[in-house]
Scaffold this active site. Structure first.
Site, PDB file in Angstrom:
ATOM      1  N   ARG A  13      -2.458  -5.908  -0.424  1.00  0.00           N
ATOM      2  CA  ARG A  13      -2.441  -5.100   0.804  1.00  0.00           C
ATOM      3  C   ARG A  13      -1.168  -4.241   0.866  1.00  0.00           C
ATOM      4  O   ARG A  13      -1.200  -3.044   0.650  1.00  0.00           O
ATOM      5  CB  ARG A  13      -2.554  -6.012   2.042  1.00  0.00           C
ATOM      6  CG  ARG A  13      -2.958  -5.279   3.317  1.00  0.00           C
ATOM      7  CD  ARG A  13      -1.848  -4.540   4.021  1.00  0.00           C
ATOM      8  NE  ARG A  13      -0.746  -5.434   4.413  1.00  0.00           N
ATOM      9  CZ  ARG A  13       0.393  -4.987   4.912  1.00  0.00           C
ATOM     10  NH1 ARG A  13       0.588  -3.697   5.089  1.00  0.00           N
ATOM     11  NH2 ARG A  13       1.359  -5.835   5.206  1.00  0.00           N
ATOM     12  N   ASP A  14      -0.041  -4.867   1.120  1.00  0.00           N
ATOM     13  CA  ASP A  14       1.201  -4.097   1.273  1.00  0.00           C
ATOM     14  C   ASP A  14       1.544  -3.377  -0.032  1.00  0.00           C
ATOM     15  O   ASP A  14       2.120  -2.287  -0.020  1.00  0.00           O
ATOM     16  CB  ASP A  14       2.346  -5.035   1.679  1.00  0.00           C
ATOM     17  CG  ASP A  14       3.498  -4.287   2.326  1.00  0.00           C
ATOM     18  OD1 ASP A  14       3.325  -3.107   2.662  1.00  0.00           O
ATOM     19  OD2 ASP A  14       4.575  -4.881   2.487  1.00  0.00           O
ATOM     20  N   HIS A 205      10.550 -10.528   5.183  1.00  0.00           N
ATOM     21  CA  HIS A 205       9.749  -9.541   4.435  1.00  0.00           C
ATOM     22  C   HIS A 205      10.693  -8.417   4.015  1.00  0.00           C
ATOM     23  O   HIS A 205      10.978  -7.508   4.785  1.00  0.00           O
ATOM     24  CB  HIS A 205       8.634  -9.036   5.364  1.00  0.00           C
ATOM     25  CG  HIS A 205       7.720  -8.020   4.746  1.00  0.00           C
ATOM     26  ND1 HIS A 205       6.386  -8.272   4.516  1.00  0.00           N
ATOM     27  CD2 HIS A 205       7.932  -6.751   4.336  1.00  0.00           C
ATOM     28  CE1 HIS A 205       5.826  -7.189   3.993  1.00  0.00           C
ATOM     29  NE2 HIS A 205       6.744  -6.249   3.869  1.00  0.00           N
ATOM     30  N   HIS A 207      12.027  -5.384   1.473  1.00  0.00           N
ATOM     31  CA  HIS A 207      11.752  -4.401   0.420  1.00  0.00           C
ATOM     32  C   HIS A 207      13.035  -4.259  -0.395  1.00  0.00           C
ATOM     33  O   HIS A 207      14.138  -4.343   0.147  1.00  0.00           O
ATOM     34  CB  HIS A 207      11.321  -3.066   1.037  1.00  0.00           C
ATOM     35  CG  HIS A 207       9.904  -3.102   1.544  1.00  0.00           C
ATOM     36  ND1 HIS A 207       9.047  -2.051   1.430  1.00  0.00           N
ATOM     37  CD2 HIS A 207       9.202  -4.086   2.159  1.00  0.00           C
ATOM     38  CE1 HIS A 207       7.872  -2.377   1.956  1.00  0.00           C
ATOM     39  NE2 HIS A 207       7.938  -3.608   2.407  1.00  0.00           N
ATOM     40  N   CYS A 238       5.723   1.856   2.056  1.00  0.00           N
ATOM     41  CA  CYS A 238       5.063   2.102   3.328  1.00  0.00           C
ATOM     42  C   CYS A 238       4.791   3.590   3.428  1.00  0.00           C
ATOM     43  O   CYS A 238       5.703   4.398   3.300  1.00  0.00           O
ATOM     44  CB  CYS A 238       5.943   1.646   4.490  1.00  0.00           C
ATOM     45  SG  CYS A 238       5.243   2.107   6.075  1.00  0.00           S
ATOM     46  N   ASN A 247       7.901  -3.926  -2.070  1.00  0.00           N
ATOM     47  CA  ASN A 247       8.311  -5.267  -1.662  1.00  0.00           C
ATOM     48  C   ASN A 247       9.154  -5.869  -2.778  1.00  0.00           C
ATOM     49  O   ASN A 247       9.019  -5.499  -3.933  1.00  0.00           O
ATOM     50  CB  ASN A 247       7.094  -6.183  -1.548  1.00  0.00           C
ATOM     51  CG  ASN A 247       6.236  -5.879  -0.337  1.00  0.00           C
ATOM     52  OD1 ASN A 247       5.023  -5.922  -0.439  1.00  0.00           O
ATOM     53  ND2 ASN A 247       6.843  -5.590   0.780  1.00  0.00           N
TER      54      ASN A 247
HETATM   55 ZN   LIG Z   1       6.256  -4.381   3.309  1.00  0.00          ZN
END
Ligand SMILES: [Zn+2]
Length: 288
Positions: A13-14, A205, A207, A238, A247
């Site tokens: 997903r991310d 979370h 990056h 993003c 990430n």
């Molecule tokens: Zn992220």
């Protein structure tokens, strides 16, 4: 059990949402099937977002219904609105995630409304989810630095985090979306959040755009946080945060945790294979 740290795998997903080349549904399914063999407890599999916003994840339903689900792995999805939530339930997701930004400008640019409105919009989703016994996770993006507003007020982050927990989220993942959070900045954010929530309600979370992620994770560990989001191969970024890189890589986090004496129950060899595949997919290659 005490030294167990949970790595929440984000790459499908991310990771993929920011990739411009469309990765075929078949490739995604194979990729997630491989990730399922690594030992993760949770894999964020897709997002039930409008295909107009994130064309890469337009195939969420097909992905969810065609992957080989492994027992003990929870397959989760981002659900930006009620319609997305209903579609997620239809696709039998195990867990959903809702999100807010820590600054007004990022909120407006990312989801076209202010923070308060965005939180209000998620109330019916959280209610429905709890009624259906689907766990809800919360994300806050830009907890350290906003691409539009610069430095972020840590008290605001804490307030939003508390709000998300009160809405029914079992945990809030604190996102350093731009990767600019130094340990000093992160420390301030954690301090405020830990005034209003216990460490078991928080996740990290990070990056790794400026190589701050591993230091921030170590800082979180010292504060008792035991869940970290990561993507194999460091995939991701993003679309609404210009210049944001991926990430932090799962394999890096796993190595760090093992070297510090923690347990992750992950298969490093399988993770490395997935990481290699992630980079191939990124370059437009296919599974054989
Ligand atoms: Zn992220």
């Amino acid at each position: 059990m005490n030294n167990f740290i949970n790595i929440f795998e984000m790459s499908p997903r991310d990771g993929l949402q920011n990739e411009k080349t469309f990765i075929t549904t078949q490739n995604k399914i194979k990729f997630i099937n491989d990730l399922s063999m690594c030992g993760f407890q949770k894999i964020e599999t897709s997002s039930f977002v409008s295909p107009k916003w994130v064309p890469q994840l337009a195939d969420a339903h097909e992905v969810f219904t065609k992957i080989n689900k492994v027992k003990d792995v929870k397959y989760t999805a981002l659900t930006p609105n009620e319609r997305g939530f209903d579609n997620a339930v239809n696709a039998k997701v195990d867990e959903v995630a809702i999100f807010a930004a820590a600054t007004e400008t990022f909120s407006e640019k990312n989801i076209n409304c202010n923070i308060e409105t965005s939180l209000k919009r998620f109330i019916p989703i959280a209610k429905k989810a709890l009624k259906e016994k689907i766990p809800v996770r919360g994300y806050i993006s830009c907890v350290s630095h906003c691409p539009y507003e610069g430095q972020v007020n840590p008290q605001k982050v804490a307030k939003i985090a508390k709000h998300l927990i009160e809405m029914g989220c079992y945990e809030v993942s604190l996102g350093d979306t731009t990767g600019k959070g130094s340990t000093d900045v992160t420390s301030g954010v954690l301090e405020e959040c830990l005034k209003v929530l216990t460490s078991d309600k928080l996740a990290g979370h990070f990056h790794d755009t400026y190589q701050n992620a591993l230091n921030n994770i170590q800082l979180c560990l010292e504060k008792g946080i035991k869940t970290f989001d990561a993507s194999v191969g460091g995939l991701g970024g993003c679309p609404y945060s210009p210049g944001a890189k991926g990430n932090v890589a799962t394999e890096k986090v796993n190595k760090l945790l093992i070297s510090l004496g923690y347990r992750t129950n992950l298969n490093s060899k399988k993770i490395d294979e997935c990481s290699e595949m992630a980079l191939k997919l990124k370059m437009g290659k296919n599974y054989d």
